[in-house]
Write an enzyme that holds these catalytic residues in place. Sequence first.
Site, PDB file in Angstrom:
ATOM      1  N   GLY A  71       0.809  -1.213   0.000  1.00 34.43           N
ATOM      2  CA  GLY A  71       0.000   0.000   0.000  1.00 34.43           C
ATOM      3  C   GLY A  71       0.845   1.267   0.000  1.00 34.43           C
ATOM      4  O   GLY A  71       0.508   2.250  -0.666  1.00 34.43           O
ATOM      5  N   THR A  72       1.932   1.259   0.744  1.00 31.50           N
ATOM      6  CA  THR A  72       2.768   2.457   0.833  1.00 31.50           C
ATOM      7  C   THR A  72       3.305   2.829  -0.548  1.00 31.50           C
ATOM      8  O   THR A  72       3.236   3.997  -0.966  1.00 31.50           O
ATOM      9  CB  THR A  72       3.942   2.205   1.814  1.00 31.50           C
ATOM     10  OG1 THR A  72       3.392   1.880   3.090  1.00 31.50           O
ATOM     11  CG2 THR A  72       4.851   3.413   1.930  1.00 31.50           C
ATOM     12  N   CYS A 325       1.617   1.342  11.871  1.00 32.18           N
ATOM     13  CA  CYS A 325       2.759   1.865  11.126  1.00 32.18           C
ATOM     14  C   CYS A 325       3.396   3.036  11.851  1.00 32.18           C
ATOM     15  O   CYS A 325       4.471   3.470  11.514  1.00 32.18           O
ATOM     16  CB  CYS A 325       2.311   2.287   9.738  1.00 32.18           C
ATOM     17  SG  CYS A 325       1.035   1.221   9.108  1.00 32.18           S
TER      18      CYS A 325
END
Length: 394
Positions: A71-72, A325
């Site tokens: 996703g990042t 995160c």
Amino acid sequence: MKQIYLDYAATTPIHPEVVKVMLTYLNEVFGNPTSIHSCGLEAKKAIEEARGRIAAFIGARSEEIVFTSGGTEADNLALKGIALGNGSRGNHIITTSIEHHAVIETCKFLEKRGFKVTYLPVDGYGLVDPDDLRKAITNKTVLVSIMHANNEVGTIEPIADIGKITKEAGIYFHTDAVQTVGHIPIDVDMLGVDLLSMSAHKLYGPKGIGGLYIRKGTKLAPMQHGGGQEKNRRSGTENTASIVGFAKAIELAEKETASEAQRLTSLRDRLIAGILERIDHTKLNGHPMIRLPNNVNVSIDYIEGEAVLLNLDLEGICVSTGSACSSSDTEPSHVLLAMGLPHEQAYGSLRITLGKWTTKPEVDHVLEVLEKVVAKLRAISPLAVKGGGQSRNG
Ligand SMILES: Cc1ncc(COP(=O)(O)O)c(C=O)c1O
């Protein structure tokens, strides 16, 4: 002691069937998908089948999916790729104040390079007002990036309404759907998005693989240069086993999304009601209804979320205080602060996220343990008013 894992928003355990299919591509089908011999072609075929399945799941075409490391990277590629690929159209980006760090930090990076970023506010539930977006658009706006659902409080944003506004204005629209793909139905046309980020490890797939949906015709600068894989949009030898595992996780989600959402919503609401009834001075964060089926986020007055987390861990229960995160941060959650919570309540927040293997007896056990842990911590907290009663604000 049996461990109860309730941090599914941070990551999910990999599904045994996903592991099974991946093993074939780790052990046997090891060819480089770019090679034109049969070993390579076999890997390429598996990747293209996976791409097709993932695309169909979100109502997209195969060629509109680019695989990333998660996703990042998908968020980075979407934001930097549109900003740097469309510089001549303008230098203004609109996002929200509650995005994941993968979007916020990328915006900060772009700000240092001359882009202007508007961070839209949210209401007390974490909802963005589409009218605020309408007002923020200028003739320099190139991209709007608004998450589908928030990873901390679970609030689901009005993406389809926002999509209508961006389409009318002719502006690219990206949504970070890392928390929603595989959990609630998604159709890129119905949402009206041009770019959509996904991550396999949030839906029982492997870590380190994800994807970006890029609507056909979207101008996007690549961020990685090299061998020209993924139609020149993301160079680097493809991670065949993980891509196949990602598609398997999608296939499993396809069969279960609706029934799982219903089952989890009922467990979620049981947990929320139990916490609010059994423990004084607690508050639900996020929207009571327009929220992810598996998300519970509460503020517990007079004690710190981290102390609750560590005490629950000692009892074999894994939860979170917010986004995994950023768990090393000492700052309170930017999401809760943006929703207007005072610092003390933001520090006292706990995120409990349920999943495929969560059961009703587990939820009831957590309620019992949490009640005891809170009582123990409040008994030694200098902030707590003995005997409950009064709130800190008066
Ligand atoms: C909303 C959201 N976006 C992006 C990410 C980052 O995804 P990944 O861990 O695959 O890099 C996460 C992970 O927590 C997330 O919740």
